[in-house]
Motif scaffolding. Sequence first.
Motif, PDB file in Angstrom:
ATOM      1  N   TYR A  77       0.754  -1.014   0.018  1.00  0.00           N
ATOM      2  CA  TYR A  77       0.271   0.320  -0.284  1.00  0.00           C
ATOM      3  C   TYR A  77       0.862   1.498  -0.452  1.00  0.00           C
ATOM      4  N   ILE A  78       2.371   1.333   0.612  1.00  0.00           N
ATOM      5  CA  ILE A  78       3.228   2.790   0.628  1.00  0.00           C
ATOM      6  C   ILE A  78       3.356   2.262  -1.048  1.00  0.00           C
ATOM      7  N   LEU A  79       3.714   1.167  -1.165  1.00  0.00           N
ATOM      8  CA  LEU A  79       4.397   1.790  -3.159  1.00  0.00           C
ATOM      9  C   LEU A  79       2.704   2.231  -3.987  1.00  0.00           C
ATOM     10  N   ASP A  80       2.078   1.477  -3.556  1.00  0.00           N
ATOM     11  CA  ASP A  80       0.904   1.986  -4.524  1.00  0.00           C
ATOM     12  C   ASP A  80       0.647   3.953  -4.502  1.00  0.00           C
ATOM     13  N   TYR A  81       0.795   4.156  -3.514  1.00  0.00           N
ATOM     14  CA  TYR A  81       1.099   5.231  -3.230  1.00  0.00           C
ATOM     15  C   TYR A  81       1.450   5.674  -3.095  1.00  0.00           C
ATOM     16  N   MET A  82       2.520   5.712  -3.283  1.00  0.00           N
ATOM     17  CA  MET A  82       3.983   6.385  -4.167  1.00  0.00           C
ATOM     18  C   MET A  82       4.012   6.496  -5.498  1.00  0.00           C
ATOM     19  N   ARG A  83       2.970   5.770  -6.386  1.00  0.00           N
ATOM     20  CA  ARG A  83       2.842   5.641  -7.854  1.00  0.00           C
ATOM     21  C   ARG A  83       2.443   7.362  -8.729  1.00  0.00           C
ATOM     22  N   ASP A  84       0.992   7.298  -7.183  1.00  0.00           N
ATOM     23  CA  ASP A  84       0.324   8.011  -7.753  1.00  0.00           C
ATOM     24  C   ASP A  84      -0.676   9.310  -6.608  1.00  0.00           C
ATOM     25  N   GLN A  85      -0.034   8.615  -5.613  1.00  0.00           N
ATOM     26  CA  GLN A  85      -0.150   9.550  -4.310  1.00  0.00           C
ATOM     27  C   GLN A  85      -1.763   9.697  -3.856  1.00  0.00           C
ATOM     28  N   GLN A  86      -2.316   8.413  -4.243  1.00  0.00           N
ATOM     29  CA  GLN A  86      -4.164   8.273  -3.635  1.00  0.00           C
ATOM     30  C   GLN A  86      -4.138   7.039  -3.430  1.00  0.00           C
ATOM     31  N   LEU A  87      -5.066   6.550  -1.850  1.00  0.00           N
ATOM     32  CA  LEU A  87      -4.856   5.100  -0.756  1.00  0.00           C
ATOM     33  C   LEU A  87      -6.269   4.663  -1.797  1.00  0.00           C
ATOM     34  N   VAL A  88      -5.941   3.954  -1.657  1.00  0.00           N
ATOM     35  CA  VAL A  88      -7.137   2.722  -2.272  1.00  0.00           C
ATOM     36  C   VAL A  88      -7.152   1.269  -1.247  1.00  0.00           C
ATOM     37  N   LEU A  89      -7.865   1.054  -0.631  1.00  0.00           N
ATOM     38  CA  LEU A  89      -7.568   0.381   0.048  1.00  0.00           C
ATOM     39  C   LEU A  89      -8.798  -1.276   0.007  1.00  0.00           C
ATOM     40  N   PRO A  90      -8.704  -2.123   0.371  1.00  0.00           N
ATOM     41  CA  PRO A  90      -9.447  -3.509  -0.048  1.00  0.00           C
ATOM     42  C   PRO A  90     -10.948  -2.963   1.432  1.00  0.00           C
ATOM     43  N   GLU A  91     -12.228  -3.078   1.070  1.00  0.00           N
ATOM     44  CA  GLU A  91     -13.348  -3.208   1.888  1.00  0.00           C
ATOM     45  C   GLU A  91     -13.018  -3.899   2.869  1.00  0.00           C
ATOM     46  N   HIS A  92     -13.375  -3.126   3.912  1.00  0.00           N
ATOM     47  CA  HIS A  92     -12.772  -3.522   6.036  1.00  0.00           C
ATOM     48  C   HIS A  92     -11.411  -4.117   5.732  1.00  0.00           C
ATOM     49  N   PRO A 109       3.351  12.419   5.335  1.00  0.00           N
ATOM     50  CA  PRO A 109       2.381  12.629   6.040  1.00  0.00           C
ATOM     51  C   PRO A 109       0.966  12.776   5.224  1.00  0.00           C
ATOM     52  N   GLU A 110       1.136  12.826   3.552  1.00  0.00           N
ATOM     53  CA  GLU A 110      -0.177  13.692   3.843  1.00  0.00           C
ATOM     54  C   GLU A 110      -1.056  11.722   3.316  1.00  0.00           C
ATOM     55  N   LEU A 111      -0.241  11.043   3.382  1.00  0.00           N
ATOM     56  CA  LEU A 111      -1.137   9.582   3.688  1.00  0.00           C
ATOM     57  C   LEU A 111      -1.289   9.359   5.231  1.00  0.00           C
ATOM     58  N   VAL A 112      -0.666   9.671   5.935  1.00  0.00           N
ATOM     59  CA  VAL A 112      -0.663   9.880   7.240  1.00  0.00           C
ATOM     60  C   VAL A 112      -1.951  10.687   7.581  1.00  0.00           C
ATOM     61  N   LYS A 113      -2.029  11.319   7.223  1.00  0.00           N
ATOM     62  CA  LYS A 113      -3.853  12.342   7.142  1.00  0.00           C
ATOM     63  C   LYS A 113      -4.944  11.589   6.609  1.00  0.00           C
ATOM     64  N   MET A 114      -4.747  10.896   5.550  1.00  0.00           N
ATOM     65  CA  MET A 114      -5.638  10.935   5.130  1.00  0.00           C
ATOM     66  C   MET A 114      -6.244   8.993   5.741  1.00  0.00           C
ATOM     67  N   LEU A 115      -4.676   8.519   6.092  1.00  0.00           N
ATOM     68  CA  LEU A 115      -5.149   7.405   7.088  1.00  0.00           C
ATOM     69  C   LEU A 115      -6.275   7.602   8.369  1.00  0.00           C
ATOM     70  N   ALA A 116      -6.219   8.708   8.976  1.00  0.00           N
ATOM     71  CA  ALA A 116      -6.575   9.197  10.598  1.00  0.00           C
ATOM     72  C   ALA A 116      -7.859   9.158  10.273  1.00  0.00           C
TER      73      ALA A 116
END
Length: 284
Positions: A77-92, A109-116
Amino acid sequence: MALAEPAGCAKPGEDNPFPDIIELNVGGQVYITRHPTLVSVPGSLLWEMFTQKNVRSLARDSKGRFFVDRDGFLFRYILDYMRDQQLVLPEHFPERSRLQREAEYFMLPELVKMLAPKLSKQNSLGDDPCQSDPEEPSPGAEPARSLSSAGAALPSAGAAAGTEGRRAGFITIGYRGSYTLGRDSQTDAKFRRVARIMVCGKTSLAKEVFGETLNESRDPDRPPERYTSRYYLKFTFLEQAFDKLADAGFHMVACNSTGTCAFAHDQTDDRIWTSYTEYVFYRE
């Protein structure tokens, strides 16, 4: 397979000592990505690692891959975020707090905010509030429920300190085995070792008891309060599984076993038998 010198890849130069295609070993998991992806977020840990001039200062494994001692499964998921700066996680997704810790380590830091939790509605986690990680259960996370079928209840307020916060529930472990019987079934039996020990039960209980010895590669995104029958253990000793269950306060309440004759040799009287055995454990 390590790619020492990938064909068609840009060769390192004086300004950039890294190749265009880079292999990473993150906690035992191998990833192959492009150098621009790793340096796409200025100021991040990966940016600092792969923009320096001294390549020899970076740790490598035995096959020459750059090594990072972090959670190999969450790094996807870290690498996926590095590719396009977007966060897509599985359901549940059940490991949001652990992924947030990884994002802090990699200085994103931006990914940390998305996960907050306060910003959960702005990302894929907003559709379903995420429960606490099974490794860090919070008081009151699950409503108290009675287990009338087992004639037991959750621990009372006066329970011993060593059992506070433990949840009641069942865990079933099973294994398949095989053995050969000759003419003398009492002396000629030849047993083979247990190939795999399966684990069935609630995800949170299985992770609590077996921890890192639990192989969840076939069911990695199961929520902690859901049930699964797809886990198995990384070791093959039943006694070791029994010890872990006993240390966690579980007691065996039932067991069963079946055996069938798979086939018989044409030229001998030997018969190959297969068996399946299950042990049911319960904790009040």
